[in-house]
Design a protein around this motif. Structure first.
Motif, short mmCIF file in Angstrom:
data_model
loop_
_atom_site.label_atom_id
_atom_site.label_comp_id
_atom_site.label_asym_id
_atom_site.label_seq_id
_atom_site.Cartn_x
_atom_site.Cartn_y
_atom_site.Cartn_z
N GLU A 1 63.45 77.31 25.48
CA GLU A 1 63.81 75.89 25.40
C GLU A 1 65.04 75.68 24.53
O GLU A 1 65.93 74.89 24.87
N ALA A 2 65.11 76.40 23.41
CA ALA A 2 66.26 76.25 22.51
C ALA A 2 67.54 76.77 23.16
O ALA A 2 68.60 76.14 23.05
N ALA A 3 67.45 77.91 23.84
CA ALA A 3 68.64 78.49 24.47
C ALA A 3 69.15 77.59 25.59
O ALA A 3 70.36 77.32 25.69
N ARG A 4 68.25 77.13 26.44
CA ARG A 4 68.67 76.29 27.56
C ARG A 4 69.26 74.97 27.06
O ARG A 4 70.25 74.47 27.61
N ALA A 5 68.66 74.40 26.02
CA ALA A 5 69.17 73.14 25.48
C ALA A 5 70.58 73.30 24.92
O ALA A 5 71.38 72.36 24.93
N ALA A 6 70.89 74.50 24.43
CA ALA A 6 72.20 74.77 23.85
C ALA A 6 73.21 75.26 24.89
O ALA A 6 74.36 75.55 24.54
N GLY A 7 72.79 75.37 26.14
CA GLY A 7 73.70 75.80 27.20
C GLY A 7 73.88 77.30 27.30
O GLY A 7 74.81 77.76 27.97
N LEU A 8 73.00 78.08 26.67
CA LEU A 8 73.07 79.53 26.76
C LEU A 8 72.17 80.02 27.90
O LEU A 8 71.11 79.44 28.17
N ARG A 9 72.59 81.06 28.57
CA ARG A 9 71.72 81.74 29.51
C ARG A 9 70.60 82.42 28.72
O ARG A 9 70.78 82.81 27.56
N PHE A 10 69.45 82.59 29.39
CA PHE A 10 68.27 83.08 28.68
C PHE A 10 67.71 84.33 29.36
O PHE A 10 67.59 84.39 30.58
N GLY A 11 67.37 85.32 28.55
CA GLY A 11 66.79 86.55 29.07
C GLY A 11 65.54 86.96 28.31
O GLY A 11 65.24 86.43 27.24
N VAL A 12 64.81 87.91 28.88
CA VAL A 12 63.63 88.49 28.23
C VAL A 12 63.73 90.00 28.31
O VAL A 12 64.34 90.56 29.23
N SER A 13 63.12 90.67 27.34
CA SER A 13 63.05 92.13 27.38
C SER A 13 61.59 92.56 27.42
O SER A 13 60.72 91.90 26.85
N GLU A 14 61.34 93.66 28.12
CA GLU A 14 59.97 94.17 28.28
C GLU A 14 59.98 95.67 28.02
O GLU A 14 60.78 96.40 28.59
N HIS A 15 59.09 96.11 27.14
CA HIS A 15 59.06 97.51 26.71
C HIS A 15 57.69 98.14 26.92
O HIS A 15 57.49 99.31 26.60
N VAL A 16 56.75 97.37 27.44
CA VAL A 16 55.35 97.79 27.40
C VAL A 16 54.99 98.84 28.45
O VAL A 16 53.95 99.49 28.35
N TRP A 17 55.83 99.04 29.45
CA TRP A 17 55.51 100.03 30.48
C TRP A 17 55.24 101.41 29.86
O TRP A 17 54.40 102.17 30.36
N ALA A 18 55.93 101.72 28.75
CA ALA A 18 55.81 103.05 28.14
C ALA A 18 54.63 103.15 27.18
O ALA A 18 54.31 104.25 26.70
N SER A 19 53.98 102.03 26.88
CA SER A 19 52.97 102.02 25.83
C SER A 19 51.79 102.94 26.11
O SER A 19 51.15 103.45 25.18
N TYR A 20 51.47 103.13 27.37
CA TYR A 20 50.30 103.92 27.75
C TYR A 20 50.32 105.29 27.07
O TYR A 20 49.28 105.77 26.59
N ASN A 21 51.47 105.92 27.01
CA ASN A 21 51.58 107.22 26.35
C ASN A 21 52.18 107.12 24.95
O ASN A 21 51.85 107.92 24.07
N TRP A 22 53.05 106.15 24.75
CA TRP A 22 53.68 105.95 23.44
C TRP A 22 52.65 105.76 22.34
O TRP A 22 52.83 106.21 21.22
N TRP A 23 51.53 105.11 22.70
CA TRP A 23 50.58 104.70 21.67
C TRP A 23 49.30 105.54 21.65
O TRP A 23 48.30 105.12 21.10
N GLU A 24 49.34 106.72 22.20
CA GLU A 24 48.13 107.54 22.16
C GLU A 24 47.82 108.03 20.75
O GLU A 24 46.72 108.54 20.49
N THR A 25 48.74 107.84 19.81
CA THR A 25 48.50 108.23 18.42
C THR A 25 47.32 107.49 17.81
O THR A 25 46.69 107.99 16.86
N ASN A 26 47.00 106.29 18.33
CA ASN A 26 45.91 105.52 17.72
C ASN A 26 44.53 106.12 18.00
O ASN A 26 43.53 105.64 17.47
N LYS A 27 44.47 107.17 18.83
CA LYS A 27 43.20 107.85 19.11
C LYS A 27 43.00 109.09 18.23
O LYS A 27 42.03 109.82 18.38
N GLY A 28 43.94 109.33 17.31
CA GLY A 28 43.88 110.54 16.51
C GLY A 28 43.00 110.42 15.28
O GLY A 28 42.19 109.49 15.13
N ALA A 29 43.18 111.37 14.37
CA ALA A 29 42.45 111.40 13.10
C ALA A 29 43.23 112.28 12.14
O ALA A 29 44.00 113.15 12.56
N ASP A 30 43.05 112.04 10.86
CA ASP A 30 43.69 112.90 9.87
C ASP A 30 43.18 114.33 10.02
O ASP A 30 42.01 114.56 10.34
#
Length: 306
Positions: free
Chosen positions: A178-207
């Motif tokens: 809403e802020a970007a469009r009101a100011a006349g700027l084009r607006f985009g989004v970024s998405e990084h979650v496709w890689a999370s499936y393997n990126w975050w397997e560390t949370n299943k570990g243990a010391d």
């Protein structure tokens, strides 16, 4: 003013695409994604077939917009130890692990999910920030939609872990838009979650040593698999499509990315990696392009991948 032959053909092509977009907007059903008849994309000239993208032409606004600003801002910002904190806090001996242990406690008892309420965004003023970005010369602004921590920054229809239900309890992407469009700027989004499936397997570990040796981190709790992912075969590396991703995850990724597009109608969609998951990835791009024709009567959006 007379037109060149090339310009005439280009104008004719744009008109044809716009007509297709108007036709598809009247259709009640789109094209099913593979065998999933309940998962559909917007009808139009673009499809999962790679050849369908040959008609794409980069919009003039993006050719001319030489400078844009991207806000890489989410729950880990409240901690201030880096954007890979969600992964590295589960890596025994790492700087983020040591910080987490000292500040919040062991990851078996206080995990990443427990840090989300710390991100309150109480001073977030997107209008003021966008005004400054415009004064700096930015022609477009990109909001992070979801990072690898699997936490959606909009009112997600397909994922309970989102910024409207938790943390700041605000639609971060929507407020940026809403802020970007009101100011006349084009607006985009970024998405990084496709890689999370393997990126975050560390949370299943243990010391492996020390007083907490062998005590599993909180990612092993089935109650939170929708954030941390269920256990699966190990990955060769954290940042690549590796063939071990479940079809259920690919489907979820598609639906969430599609929801991000449909709710916020961005001018630009940035994929942090290659187009993911074959039969799921190309239909997402096709959906985005076809939606542009429906929203605006012309192909006016950009999909870009790392």
């Amino acid at each position: 003013m007379p037109f060149t032959r090339r310009e005439v053909f280009k104008l004719a092509g744009i008109s044809a695409l716009a007509a297709l977009g108007r036709t598809s907007a009247r259709e009640s059903a789109g094209n099913a994604v593979g065998e999933d008849e309940d998962v559909v994309i917007q009808s139009g000239p673009f499809s999962a077939e790679q050849d369908s993208f040959k008609i794409y032409s980069c919009p003039e606004w993006f050719r001319d917009a030489k400078f844009g600003i991207w806000a890489h801002w989410g729950p880990s910002s409240a901690i201030g130890e880096g954007d890979w904190y969600a992964r590295n806090m589960y890596m025994e001996g790492s700087r983020q692990y040591q910080y987490h242990l000292k500040t919040y406690g062991h990851p078996s008892k206080f995990g990443y999910k427990d840090t989300i309420p710390l991100w309150t965004a109480e001073s977030f003023d997107p209008k003021a920030l966008i005004r400054r970005y415009g004064e700096a010369g930015a022609k477009y602004f990109v909001s992070m939609g979801v990072h690898c921590d699997n936490f959606d920054l909009w009112n997600s229809r397909n994922h309970r872990w989102n910024s409207v239900r938790m943390g700041p309890r605000r639609d971060i992407v929507g407020e940026w838009r809403e802020a970007a469009r009101a100011a006349g700027l084009r607006f985009g989004v970024s998405e990084h979650v496709w890689a999370s499936y393997n990126w975050w397997e560390t949370n299943k570990g243990a010391d492996k040593q020390g007083p907490y040796a062998g005590l599993p981190y909180d990612g092993i709790n089935p109650a939170n698999y929708d954030l941390y992912f269920p256990p699966h075969s190990p990955a060769r590396e954290p940042w690549a499509e590796q063939g071990n991703e479940s079809e259920a995850w690919k489907r979820e990724w598609f639906l969430r990315a599609q929801d991000l597009i449909d709710q916020h109608q961005p001018d630009l969609y940035y994929e942090d990696g290659p187009i993911p998951y074959g039969r799921w990835g190309r239909p997402l791009v096709a959906h985005f392009y076809n939606q542009s024709l429906r929203w605006r009567g012309k192909l006016d959006v950009v999909y870009t991948a790392k």
